[in-house]
Design an enzyme around this catalytic site. Structure first.
Site, PDB file in Angstrom:
ATOM      1  CB  SER A  43      -0.901   0.019   1.236  1.00  0.00           C
ATOM      2  OG  SER A  43      -1.850  -0.997   1.179  1.00  0.00           O
ATOM      3  NE  ARG A  93      -2.560   4.714   0.264  1.00  0.00           N
ATOM      4  CZ  ARG A  93      -3.128   3.532  -0.028  1.00  0.00           C
ATOM      5  NH1 ARG A  93      -2.400   2.556  -0.542  1.00  0.00           N
ATOM      6  NH2 ARG A  93      -4.411   3.329   0.189  1.00  0.00           N
ATOM      7  N   GLY A 102      -5.613  -3.716  -8.193  1.00  0.00           N
ATOM      8  CA  GLY A 102      -6.769  -2.867  -7.911  1.00  0.00           C
ATOM      9  C   GLY A 102      -6.358  -1.536  -7.318  1.00  0.00           C
ATOM     10  CB  SER A 116     -12.878   1.038  -0.131  1.00  0.00           C
ATOM     11  OG  SER A 116     -11.851   1.088  -1.114  1.00  0.00           O
ATOM     12  CG  ASP A 132      -5.465  -7.026   2.088  1.00  0.00           C
ATOM     13  OD1 ASP A 132      -6.550  -7.179   1.481  1.00  0.00           O
ATOM     14  OD2 ASP A 132      -4.740  -6.025   1.942  1.00  0.00           O
ATOM     15  CE  LYS A 189     -10.497  -6.796  -0.356  1.00  0.00           C
ATOM     16  NZ  LYS A 189     -10.143  -5.370  -0.399  1.00  0.00           N
ATOM     17  NE  ARG A 246      -7.731 -12.253  -1.610  1.00  0.00           N
ATOM     18  CZ  ARG A 246      -6.948 -11.207  -1.451  1.00  0.00           C
ATOM     19  NH1 ARG A 246      -7.153 -10.379  -0.429  1.00  0.00           N
ATOM     20  NH2 ARG A 246      -5.951 -10.975  -2.281  1.00  0.00           N
ATOM     21  NE  ARG A 303      -3.251  -9.545   0.384  1.00  0.00           N
ATOM     22  CZ  ARG A 303      -2.043  -8.981   0.468  1.00  0.00           C
ATOM     23  NH1 ARG A 303      -1.029  -9.646   0.989  1.00  0.00           N
ATOM     24  NH2 ARG A 303      -1.837  -7.749   0.047  1.00  0.00           N
TER      25      ARG A 303
HETATM   26  C1  S3P Z   1      -5.603  -1.305  -0.112  1.00  0.00           C
HETATM   27  C2  S3P Z   1      -6.867  -1.307   0.444  1.00  0.00           C
HETATM   28  C3  S3P Z   1      -7.674  -2.527   0.611  1.00  0.00           C
HETATM   29  C4  S3P Z   1      -6.799  -3.782   0.551  1.00  0.00           C
HETATM   30  C5  S3P Z   1      -5.853  -3.753  -0.609  1.00  0.00           C
HETATM   31  C6  S3P Z   1      -4.930  -2.550  -0.527  1.00  0.00           C
HETATM   32  C7  S3P Z   1      -4.913  -0.021  -0.272  1.00  0.00           C
HETATM   33  O1  S3P Z   1      -8.637  -2.601  -0.421  1.00  0.00           O
HETATM   34  O2  S3P Z   1      -7.611  -4.927   0.492  1.00  0.00           O
HETATM   35  O3  S3P Z   1      -5.071  -4.932  -0.627  1.00  0.00           O
HETATM   36  O4  S3P Z   1      -3.677  -0.023  -0.535  1.00  0.00           O
HETATM   37  O5  S3P Z   1      -5.549   1.025  -0.140  1.00  0.00           O
HETATM   38  P1  S3P Z   1     -10.025  -1.789  -0.359  1.00  0.00           P
HETATM   39  O6  S3P Z   1      -9.736  -0.343  -0.497  1.00  0.00           O
HETATM   40  O7  S3P Z   1     -10.805  -2.327  -1.522  1.00  0.00           O
HETATM   41  O8  S3P Z   1     -10.642  -2.143   0.964  1.00  0.00           O
END
Ligand code: S3P
Length: 436
Positions: free
Chosen positions: A28, A32, A98, A170, A324, A351, A355, A397
């Site tokens: 994450s 960013r 995603g 989210s 996760d 996901k 999952r 995962r």
């Molecule tokens: C993430 C947020 C989560 C997580 C993903 C990474 C992020 O997803 O499951 O692996 O980096 O902001 P969601 O925003 O869909 O909850």
């Protein structure tokens, strides 16, 4: 399609995982840092970045949008665009990621003349209306397949800030709206989350010189406010180890008899540490042995020893802090005594694969007793796993969760479609080997 033998890995019952390890950088935070480095003026350095397929998708997209990157194993140096993103010459392929697709969308809308966004077969099935709808409300011009899936195209427009209550917790959606709000032409953007999700975006925007206000709401929620027309200044980012990758080794040490493992330099953002709380409730011996704060993020070392575990209930409000980690927690629960109930986790169905279904099916295939719910799982813990063959469904995962199951299974576990671990933890097997 039959799974190939070359892409199947076998895991066998083992004893006494011991040693001191580190895990790769936080996914994450790396995503960013790459996006913010692209947006910033000046030179951003990212130390300890996660060199895995997902973050390389973000890097690929950032380069198409005008970032100049020098990349080594441990460091990315990014020359930012000061908010003047290029119109990409090709489709922005986000691969399996995603996070890349959702957080970059927030800046395409206000900053890029025209872009097309796509991903792999899994990502093209995942819901995108959760970002498209609020961005459209801000004035974004987005045309999506079926109205809500990738591929979608984004044409630059003048955005206006909104007040938006997230319908699902989210961090990705929250981040997209906050970033769009940061580059809006007028009006403050306010995002309300009823249950707190990870706040790496808020922390890191602060480190890149953006003003952002946060107010706790009720017991579990937050209100986040950002003014329009702001800009980012380059920063130095040190990426801690990913607790979501460490989770596989934490849980392995909790369930493999006679284990004692120290994992150093792990990110301990309160939005990410739900697993540690749940494991403590299950009687695991898990302890944060060192802790410090670096650029607004908590970092520390975690020691975990094996013990006899008991089942627990995971409350819906806890889910965002361990979303996760639920697959590996389900494996862990099979080795506990009594039922573990996971509710309020419907998000798991959206996901990299579904999952809830992948875990229910896989656990049944290796002789565990589990009930699939619409929004979770009930695991009837029997303190043992028989073993067998499972499919990862190409979800990193799921693959690593069943690898850990293999370490306690009487006849071992074969995991099909293993190579997806490249998405987040390419060195998983080597790291596990260090503990054997
Ligand atoms: C993430 C947020 C989560 C997580 C993903 C990474 C992020 O997803 O499951 O692996 O980096 O902001 P969601 O925003 O869909 O909850």
């Amino acid at each position: 399609v039959a799974a190939s033998i070359e892409d199947t890995r076998s895991f066998h019952e083992s004893h006494g995982l011991t040693g001191t390890i580190q895990v790769p950088g936080d996914k994450s935070i790396t995503h960013r840092a790459i996006l913010f480095g692209l947006l910033a003026s000046g030179e951003t350095t990212i130390d300890g970045w996660l060199n895995a397929a997902d973050c390389n998708s973000s890097l690929h997209v950032a380069k198409l949008l005008g970032a100049k990157a020098t990349v080594s194993e441990n460091r990315i140096t990014l020359h930012g665009t000061a908010g003047s993103l290029s119109e990409p010459e090709d489709i922005l392929d986000c691969g399996n990621s995603g996070t890349t697709m959702r957080i970059f969308s927030g800046v395409l809308a206000p900053l890029v003349p025209f872009a097309c966004v796509t991903g792999d077969a899994s990502l093209r099935k995942r819901p995108m209306e959760r970002v498209i709808a609020p961005l459209r409300e801000m004035g974004a011009n987005i045309v999506a397949r079926g109205g809500k899936y990738a591929p979608f195209s984004v044409q630059k427009s003048r955005l206006t800030g909104i007040e938006y209550t997230l319908p699902v917790s989210s961090a990705q959606v929250k981040s997209a709206i906050l970033l769009a709000g940061c580059f809006a032409a007028a009006k403050k953007t306010v995002v309300i989350e009823q249950t707190a999700s990870r706040d790496h975006t808020e922390n890191m925007l602060g480190a890149f010189g953006v003003e952002i206000d946060r107010t706790p709401l009720s017991k579990t929620g937050n209100m986040i406010e950002i003014q329009p027309g702001q800009s980012l200044k380059a920063a130095h980012v040190t990426v801690p180890g990913d607790i979501s990758s460490a989770a596989f080794l934490i849980c392995a040490a909790a369930i493999v008899p006679d284990s004692d493992v120290l994992i150093q330099n792990i990110g301990l953002n309160p939005g990410r540490t739900g697993l540690l709380k749940v494991l403590s409730r299950m009687n695991a011996i898990v302890e944060i042995v060192r802790e410090e704060s670096v650029a607004g993020e908590r970092i520390g070392d975690i020691r975990i020893q094996s013990s006899a575990l008991t089942g627990t209930e995971i409350e819906p409000a806890e889910v965002p802090s361990l979303v996760d980690e639920l697959p590996i927690l389900a494996v862990t629960a099979c080795m506990a005594k009594g039922d573990t109930v996971i509710r309020g986790a419907k998000e798991l169905r959206f996901k990299e694969t579904d999952r809830i279904h992948a875990m229910a099916k896989g656990l049944l295939d290796i002789g565990c007793d589990v009930t699939e719910l619409d929004d979770g799982l009930v695991i009837h813990g029997r303190e043992m796993i028989l073993g067998g063959t499972v499919d990862s469904f190409h979800d990193h995962r799921i693959a690593m969760s069943f690898a850990v199951a293999g370490l306690v299974a009487k006849s071992g576990v074969q995991v099909q479609n293993w190579s997806c671990v490249q998405i987040s933890f390419p060195s998983f097997l080597e790291t596990l080997q260090e503990l054997m």
